[in-house]
Write an enzyme that holds these catalytic residues in place. Structure first.
Site, PDB file in Angstrom:
ATOM      1  N   TYR A 193       0.990  -1.001  -0.473  1.00 30.72           N
ATOM      2  CA  TYR A 193      -0.114   0.162  -0.151  1.00 30.72           C
ATOM      3  C   TYR A 193       0.461   1.576   0.541  1.00 30.72           C
ATOM      4  CZ  TYR A 193      -3.773  -2.618   0.841  1.00 30.72           C
ATOM      5  OH  TYR A 193      -4.943  -3.830   1.052  1.00 30.72           O
ATOM      6  N   GLY A 216     -17.101   2.533  -1.288  1.00 28.24           N
ATOM      7  CA  GLY A 216     -18.373   3.758  -0.778  1.00 28.24           C
ATOM      8  C   GLY A 216     -19.643   3.581  -1.400  1.00 28.24           C
ATOM      9  N   THR A 225     -21.959   3.907   1.000  1.00 28.72           N
ATOM     10  CA  THR A 225     -22.876   4.841   1.963  1.00 28.72           C
ATOM     11  C   THR A 225     -23.729   5.375   1.384  1.00 28.72           C
ATOM     12  OG1 THR A 225     -21.127   6.242   0.717  1.00 28.72           O
ATOM     13  CG2 THR A 225     -19.798   4.901   2.479  1.00 28.72           C
TER      14      THR A 225
END
Ligand code: NAP
Length: 315
Positions: free
Chosen positions: A61, A212, A215
């Site tokens: 990452y 996402g 959400t």
């Protein structure tokens, strides 16, 4: 705070961890553009303020930046945390020593002496067989540098093989980290969840908010802005967003009863599956605090069933 024991190990962590792929990652998440070190540091502190001490990262990452940032934040805060990180198999890594070096690299970036959970990021190991890799990790558990061993993206057969290799060393396979959300339920239909339950392997659910989508902030009127990688993902197109509208409506409806957001209900549904730990990403303090709010309350079995029924298309 709600906790879960990782498989048959003696490692116990929060039943939700915060994912840190976006911390330092420019390519997919655009780190350094609309958010940066200040925001992710605030996310780290908000996570701890909310009582969650479990974070998921990986050596890849941000090419090490996620681990480096975590290391700095941990040192500054001075509070014990549990880190799950990952080993990335690569063609130039072919002996047990390469595994040792990778663990040492993560420990250095994290500025820690011990990693709670160390996972193999993907099952394709190039020139290193699973036996060599998992035995090298078993050595690391015995040396005390890692607390538990996990794998990620392994199918049911590969997971059973990994479990059997470690069993010969009397070391349990703690977790399989898999993509799992209301909009990606494949592990329920491809035997991974069933096998994990049979062998008591905990599932760490990655992309638990469908990056996402769950959400509710992205909708046909408000798709993600074109610069992000998600703008190329058809799930975020107008049509894709229309398809998930009924799921988002149900999340809103269920959340109203508990004073919870759509994201919190979606994460709570994952926790309700049992022995599943969601690891939602958070780019800022608000997202981290909100995601931590998926803990310490429960949907009823009827509400879980309603969400099951509404997402049959994603099984
Ligand atoms: N093992 C693997 O192969 C693998 C693969 C992928 C991920 N992972 C792990 O799983 C973690 C989570 O997965 P993910 O980052 O792919 O997806 P995710 O958790 O489903 O979504 C994260 C994104 O959703 C948005 N978000 C998160 N919480 C929010 C909230 N409360 N309100 C509004 N928006 C919110 C943020 O992006 P925006 O604000 O830009 O919308 C955030 O970056 C990663 O960080 C990583 O640790 C592992």
């Amino acid at each position: 705070m709600q906790t879960t024991q990782l498989g048959n190990t003696n490692v116990t962590v929060n039943t939700l961890g915060i994912g840190t792929w976006s911390w330092g990652d420019k390519l997919f998440w655009g780190y350094g553009d609309k958010y940066g070190p200040e925001q992710v540091k605030a996310a780290f502190n908000a996570t701890l303020d909310a009582g969650v001490t479990f974070f998921d990262t990986a050596e890849v990452y941000g090419l090490g930046e996620s681990e480096t940032l975590l290391g700095q934040f941990i040192k500054e805060r001075g509070q014990p945390v549990d880190i799950a990180t990952k080993y990335g198999p690569a063609p130039w890594r072919f002996g047990g020593d390469a595994v040792k070096e990778a663990v040492a690299g993560s420990l250095k970036r994290l500025q820690m002496g011990h990693i709670a959970l160390y996972q193999v990021h993907w099952p394709f190991t190039f020139f290193m067989g699973q036996e060599t890799l998992l035995n090298a990790l078993a050595d690391e558990v015995q040396a005390g540098r890692i607390g538990a061993i996990g794998i990620s993206n392994y199918d049911a057969k590969q997971m059973r093989e990994a479990h059997d290799i470690l069993a010969k060393r009397d070391i349990p396979l703690a977790v399989n980290q898999m993509q799992y959300s209301l909009l990606h339920r494949n592990i329920e239909s491809n035997n991974v969840l069933k096998t994990a339950r049979e062998l008591n392997i905990t599932i760490l659910a990655y992309s638990p908010l469908a990056q996402g989508l769950l959400t509710g902030k992205y909708n046909p009127e408000n798709p993600p802005k074109p610069e992000g990688a998600r703008a190329l993902d058809s799930r975020f197109s107008s049509q894709g967003l229309q398809k998930i509208a009924p799921v988002l409506n149900l999340l809103t409806q269920l959340g109203e009863k508990y004073g919870k957001t759509q994201a919190q209900v979606a994460l709570n549904w994952l926790i309700a599956q049992g022995n599943v730990i969601p690891i939602p990403g958070a780019k800022n303090a608000q997202q981290a605090a909100q995601n931590a709010g998926a803990l310490n309350w429960s949907l009823t079995p009827e509400e879980v069933q309603k969400l099951d029924n509404a997402t049959q298309a994603w099984l």
